[in-house]
Design a protein around this motif. Structure first.
Motif, short mmCIF file in Angstrom:
data_model
loop_
_atom_site.label_atom_id
_atom_site.label_comp_id
_atom_site.label_asym_id
_atom_site.label_seq_id
_atom_site.Cartn_x
_atom_site.Cartn_y
_atom_site.Cartn_z
N THR A 266 0.83 -1.21 0.00
CA THR A 266 0.00 0.00 0.00
C THR A 266 0.86 1.26 0.00
N ALA A 267 2.06 1.15 0.56
CA ALA A 267 2.97 2.31 0.61
C ALA A 267 3.42 2.72 -0.79
N TYR A 268 3.30 1.83 -1.75
CA TYR A 268 3.73 2.13 -3.11
C TYR A 268 2.54 2.49 -4.01
N SER A 269 1.53 1.64 -4.05
CA SER A 269 0.34 1.93 -4.86
C SER A 269 -0.70 0.84 -4.62
N GLU A 270 -1.99 1.21 -4.74
CA GLU A 270 -3.04 0.20 -4.61
C GLU A 270 -3.03 -0.76 -5.80
N VAL A 271 -2.33 -0.40 -6.88
CA VAL A 271 -2.18 -1.32 -8.01
C VAL A 271 -1.49 -2.60 -7.57
N LEU A 276 -1.52 -8.39 -6.14
CA LEU A 276 -1.37 -9.47 -5.15
C LEU A 276 -2.66 -10.27 -5.04
N GLY A 277 -3.80 -9.57 -5.00
CA GLY A 277 -5.08 -10.27 -4.94
C GLY A 277 -5.33 -11.12 -6.17
N VAL A 278 -4.97 -10.59 -7.35
CA VAL A 278 -5.14 -11.35 -8.59
C VAL A 278 -4.23 -12.57 -8.59
#
Length: 450
Positions: A266-271, A276-278
């Motif tokens: 999250t510290a880098y980007s929600e992408v 990770l979820g994918v």
């Protein structure tokens, strides 16, 4: 005993006959996970992110209900191999009671805490709202999941793998068929979005449980379930928990891992959180079939262990390992050849596809070596050795990967998190092999009764 084929049939045909129905079931189950996510991704990236954030608690519920059932499976298989049918019946009966209670307690805890849980990872009100709407319906079926899992492991313990396959497939296919109908509102049904995905999942689980019950009441499950004071055996309950608690932790640790990695990413980007979820959706297409090998192997190991056939236990382990390596090799090739297509199933965003393709190529470096740890955990659980199995999983999902991911992320940024996966698998495989040399390959394995 009609389960004696587990002790007399040649090892490779036996493992294949027990595992292939479960591998097929797991492939369809992984397909359901991917199809479910595919349709949710059509709603929006926010919906897909919401399901990714809900996954840790959803996985926790599955871990508790499946893990305890694994403990029951090991105990039932052992007593069947030792020709102790009364104890096998007592274990089967108690497993259903305790597991349904687990499901009810988890439902009562997880539904109220979900808003606060989601708020730990995002401030996006849309994502939180979607996550809460999905989880309150999905978690309402926790007791159904628990009962179905108990019956699944009872069937597997008695060698009824084809029956298990049919019951599992019926639920998965029902879910796959209902997903687009309820999500997008086909025919007379209204469009329900993420709630439709949750209802489809719950109805599929309910349908699977119904098929198990039909099989039981028509006499197709050889172990009978009796609820009465004569079935209360606290020694058996303790043995189920002795294996079930470590097995639960084994399955629940990915929830801890994903939550910790989400904090780092999250510290880098929600992408990166979405990727990770994918990844965890995609990796089910590998690890669930490998789990099918484990599920076919576990009752055979438990039965032969109870029958004191220690050399067969070793041969079963090596056969399961070879089959699992083959599955992981296929996954590695796919992640290197078509990673962009795999990520593109869940997002059309160019940045997400680029980040996801890099992640798949790096993480997949550890797939083949991970087969050692996966099979080792299953074999140790079959022997009733939950502690060593838990140690391996702790390495894979907490003790090694989390600190390694943190350190490498400080060196290489978010990409360092992806490298932590294969580094951890190498370490865990080395430890797993040493543990199995002392336990699975030993001619003087300890008796779990003592």
């Amino acid at each position: 005993m009609q389960q004696s084929f587990m002790k007399t049939k040649p090892v490779l045909p036996l493992v294949l006959s027990m595992s292939l129905p479960m591998v097929l079931s797991m492939l369809v189950s992984s397909l359901y996970n991917i199809v479910d996510s595919y349709y949710v991704a059509q709603i929006s990236e926010s919906a897909m992110t919401a399901l990714s954030l809900v996954f840790p608690l959803q996985n926790l519920i599955n871990a508790v209900t499946i893990g305890f059932s694994v403990g029951a499976n090991a105990v039932i298989s052992y007593h069947l191999g030792a020709q102790e049918s009364r104890k096998a019946t007592a274990a089967a009966s108690q497993s259903i009671v305790w597991n349904v209670l687990h499901g009810l307690v988890l439902m009562a805890i997880c539904i109220p805490v979900m808003p606060a849980f989601l708020g730990m990872f995002t401030t996006d009100g849309v994502v939180i709202d979607l996550g809460v709407r999905y989880s309150r319906i999905a978690f309402a079926f926790s007791a159904v999941v628990a009962a179905a899992m108990s019956l699944e492991k009872i069937c597997q313990a008695t060698g009824k793998m084809m029956m298990t396959m049919v019951c599992m497939l019926s639920g998965c296919v029902t879910n796959i068929l209902l997903d687009p109908v309820l999500i997008f509102g086909w025919g007379p049904f209204p469009a329900m979005g993420v709630e439709g995905a949750a209802i489809a999942t719950g109805v599929g689980q309910l349908f699977s449980l119904g098929i198990y019950l039909v099989c039981y009441f028509t006499g197709r499950i050889p172990v009978r379930i009796r609820f009465g004071r004569d079935m209360i055996d606290w020694a058996i309950t303790r043995k189920m928990y002795a294996v079930g608690v470590p097995a639960t932790l084994n399955l629940a640790l990915p929830s801890l891992l994903i939550s910790c990695l989400n904090i780092i990413l999250t510290a880098y980007s929600e992408v990166y959180v979405l990727v990770l979820g994918v990844y965890y959706k995609l990796q089910t297409f590998l690890y669930l079939p490998a789990s099918g090998i484990v599920q076919g192997m576990r009752p055979i190991i438990g039965y032969n262990y109870g029958a004191r056939e220690h050399e067969r236990v070793r041969k079963i382990f090596m056969t399961g390992l070879t089959l699992s390596v083959g599955i992981m090799a296929v996954g590695t090739v796919l992640c290197w050849v078509v990673p962009d297509w795999l990520i593109g199933l869940f997002s059309s965003n160019a940045e997400t596809i680029a980040v996801g393709s890099t992640a798949l190529r790096i993480i997949s470096l550890g797939f083949i070596i991970s087969a050692v740890s996966v099979i080792s955990c299953g074999a140790l659980e079959g022997l009733g050795m939950g502690g060593p199995s838990l140690l391996i999983s702790l390495l894979r999902y907490a003790l090694c990967i989390i600190p390694v991911a943190f350190v490498l992320s400080r060196i290489w940024g978010a990409v360092g998190v992806w490298h932590a996966f294969w580094v951890t698998e190498v370490v865990a495989a080395a430890v797993s092999w040493q543990i199995c040399r002392r336990n699975v390959f030993s001619k003087s394995q300890p008796d779990p009764e003592t």
